[in-house]
Design an enzyme around this catalytic site. Structure first.
Site, mmCIF file in Angstrom:
data_model
loop_
_atom_site.group_PDB
_atom_site.id
_atom_site.type_symbol
_atom_site.label_atom_id
_atom_site.label_comp_id
_atom_site.label_asym_id
_atom_site.label_seq_id
_atom_site.Cartn_x
_atom_site.Cartn_y
_atom_site.Cartn_z
ATOM 1 N N ALA A 1 0.800 -1.223 0.000
ATOM 2 C CA ALA A 1 0.000 0.000 0.000
ATOM 3 C C ALA A 1 0.831 1.270 0.000
ATOM 4 C CB ALA A 1 -0.935 0.013 1.209
ATOM 5 N N ARG B 1 5.031 3.203 1.086
ATOM 6 C CA ARG B 1 6.268 3.209 1.859
ATOM 7 C C ARG B 1 6.543 4.615 2.358
ATOM 8 N NH1 ARG B 1 10.742 -0.070 1.982
ATOM 9 N NH2 ARG B 1 9.925 -1.308 0.245
ATOM 10 N N THR C 1 9.347 7.003 5.111
ATOM 11 C CA THR C 1 10.776 7.133 5.342
ATOM 12 C C THR C 1 11.331 5.964 6.131
ATOM 13 O OG1 THR C 1 10.485 9.538 5.364
ATOM 14 C CG2 THR C 1 12.558 8.675 6.228
ATOM 15 N N ASP D 1 -0.735 16.204 13.012
ATOM 16 C CA ASP D 1 -0.581 15.792 11.611
ATOM 17 C C ASP D 1 -1.952 15.545 10.983
ATOM 18 O OD1 ASP D 1 0.779 15.231 9.301
ATOM 19 O OD2 ASP D 1 1.318 13.179 9.847
#
EC number: 2.7.11.1
Length: 510
Positions: free
Chosen positions: A138, A140, A142, A257
């Protein structure tokens, strides 16, 4: 699966919050020292538990009955799940379960009154995940990658060891908050952890149909949108606002976030796009604010008398980093951007993030996400080009700078009158947005004021004709009201205006 066995139809975003390099696990200690162990053993295991916010005296033990354990094992073996035991014991081994747990952690004892020691739900911890389901890659980040298991409806986040403990603790705290919010207030808009592996550095979450970014794309392709879909969007964001308020005020957790990519959705079907579930997820940047009582908490995995692993909340988990707060600069409220521009306020603050500031940041970012849904999901068909909620990053090399902060504020001032309503239900004195002239007086340096004025004049010349073509459908009025409240210049209105919390009859039925 039998009807009673079906796990919730849930997804984690493939791009939800790539694992950030700012995480530091120096505060973690994999095992308790001998002195710590001796102190815990000498501490009365029930002293002070009742008054602690996570205490639950009626469920003091973390061990399940052999009968229940055997039932759990048979259920999971039926669906192809196996794991190695965390430690050897006589009863049947426990396997990870994919339904929302009844609890994540419970108070075990207190050490020196300010160090709560919690026992983690043993059913959440597994050694290895084996599912008879082909995973789908689904995304990637860091420091990690996400795989979706479509049939099992779970998402597995495999992480770098450097950041795993920090995000695990964030997920543990937020997930217990998710359960409490549902039990106390009926709030179901916070993603709950389903399991974790200390050995493979994996977190298990529910899988959802899509995130809000994908929803916007699908919505923009629809030629017609029924009115009840627009009203449902307003309800969804009010639910998310309540969830973020619960996390900040009751759990002492600030998300930091909030964006469309971290809001996960289920829809009734992909033809109607009516939202049935919306949750906030991705706890990579969660920070403990001044309302948290867990800044020095210890979490024990396994038998409370002989824990297999010990997790400690790192010291920097409650230390505010202004650089971290600014990591999504174009989502930040005016007061944060002005602090950055003027070099005042939070730029000089080094303590724990104040709860009221954290909540103001989260709610404003949520309002920006709703504005994005309106502009990019609902209005593209009526305009020659798309209208975005912020200036484009590529002009500034994708980095926040004082000039980008000034540019963002000026753009908001010019756009707001064309999007936000001039009045809202039941409030005759409501001022929905701040004007450029008023905002200019809050900039300290004359040189920066001139830059801000230039940006505002430029957008008035280059964008006014485009903005004049915006026509807000009547069915979107509730969503624009919610946007106006969440993105208000006054942080108290963002969190406490009656329309956010009282009866929602003003929205209309969905």
């Amino acid at each position: 699966m039998d009807a009673d066995d079906t796990p919730p139809n849930l997804q984690i975003s493939p791009t939800a919050g790539p694992l950030r390099s700012h995480h530091n696990t120096d505060g973690h200690e994999p095992n308790a020292t001998a002195a710590d162990q001796q102190e815990r053993e000498s501490t009365n295991p029930t002293h002070g538990c009742v008054n602690h916010p996570w205490a639950n005296p009626s469920t003091a033990t973390c061990m399940e009955s052999p009968e229940r354990s055997q039932q759990t094992s048979l259920f999971l073996l039926k669906h192809g799940l196996t794991r190695d035991p965390i430690h050897q014991r006589e009863r049947v081994d426990v396997f990870p379960q994919f339904n929302k747990p009844p609890w994540v952690f419970r108070i075990s004892k207190l050490s020196r009154l300010i160090v709560p020691i919690f026992t983690l739900n043993e059913q959440l911890c597994f050694s290895k995940l084996q599912i008879r389901d082909r995973p789908r890659f689904a995304g990637r980040g860091t420091y990690g990658r996400v795989h979706i298991y479509p049939s099992s409806k779970i998402a597995v986040k495999t992480m770098d060891s450097r950041v795993f403990n920090r995000e695990l603790i964030n997920a543990i705290l937020a997930s217990e908050g998710s359960i409490r919010a549902g039990e106390r207030l009926g709030i179901s808009s916070i993603v709950c952890l389903l399991g974790f592996s200390l050995q493979t550095k994996q977190l298990l979450f529910p899988a959802y149909d899509m995130d809000m970014d994908e929803y916007i794309v699908r919505l923009s392709r629809r030629l017609t949108i029924p009115d009840h879909i627009d009203r449902k969007i307003a309800h969804v964001f009010l639910d998310l606002a309540q969830a973020l308020t619960f996390l900040n005020r009751t759990c002492g957790l600030t998300h930091l976030d909030v964006k469309c990519g971290n809001i996960f959705l289920n829809v009734d079907n992909f033809a109607s796009l009516e939202i049935t579930t919306a949750v906030i997820g991705d706890y990579s940047l969660v920070t403990l604010n001044t309302y948290s009582l867990c800044t020095r908490a210890i979490f024990e995995v396994g038998n409370p008398s002989h824990p297999e692993h010990v997790l400690r909340v790192p010291r920097d988990a409650s230390q505010m980093s202004f650089r971290l707060v600014l990591s999504h600069g174009t989502n930040q409220p005016p007061e944060i951007l002005l602090d950055y521009i003027n070099g005042t306020g939070l730029t000089k603050y080094t303590g724990t993030l104040p709860q009221r500031v954290g909540l103001a940041i989260d709610l404003y970012a949520l309002g920006q996400a709703l504005l994005e849904v309106i502009l990019l999901g609902r209005l593209p068909g009526q305009l020659p080009i798309s209208v975005h909620r912020t200036p484009h990053y590529h002009y500034y090399g994708h980095k926040l700078s004082p000039d980008l902060a000034l540019d963002t504020l000026a753009y908001r001032c010019v756009l707001a009158p064309y999007i936000l309503p001039s009045d809202i239900p039941g409030d005759l004195n409501y001022n929905p947005f701040i004007h450029a002239g008023e905002l200019n007086t809050r900039i300290s340096r004359n040189s920066l004021r001139r830059i801000f004025q230039c940006h505002a004049v430029r957008y008035g010349v280059t964008h006014s004709k485009l903005f004049e073509g915006i026509r807000i459908p009547a069915s979107l009025y509730p969503a624009t009201v919610v946007t106006s409240l969440l993105c208000h210049d006054n942080s108290e209105i963002r969190s406490d205006h009656p329309l956010l919390w009282h009866d929602r009859d003003w929205i209309g039925s969905t």
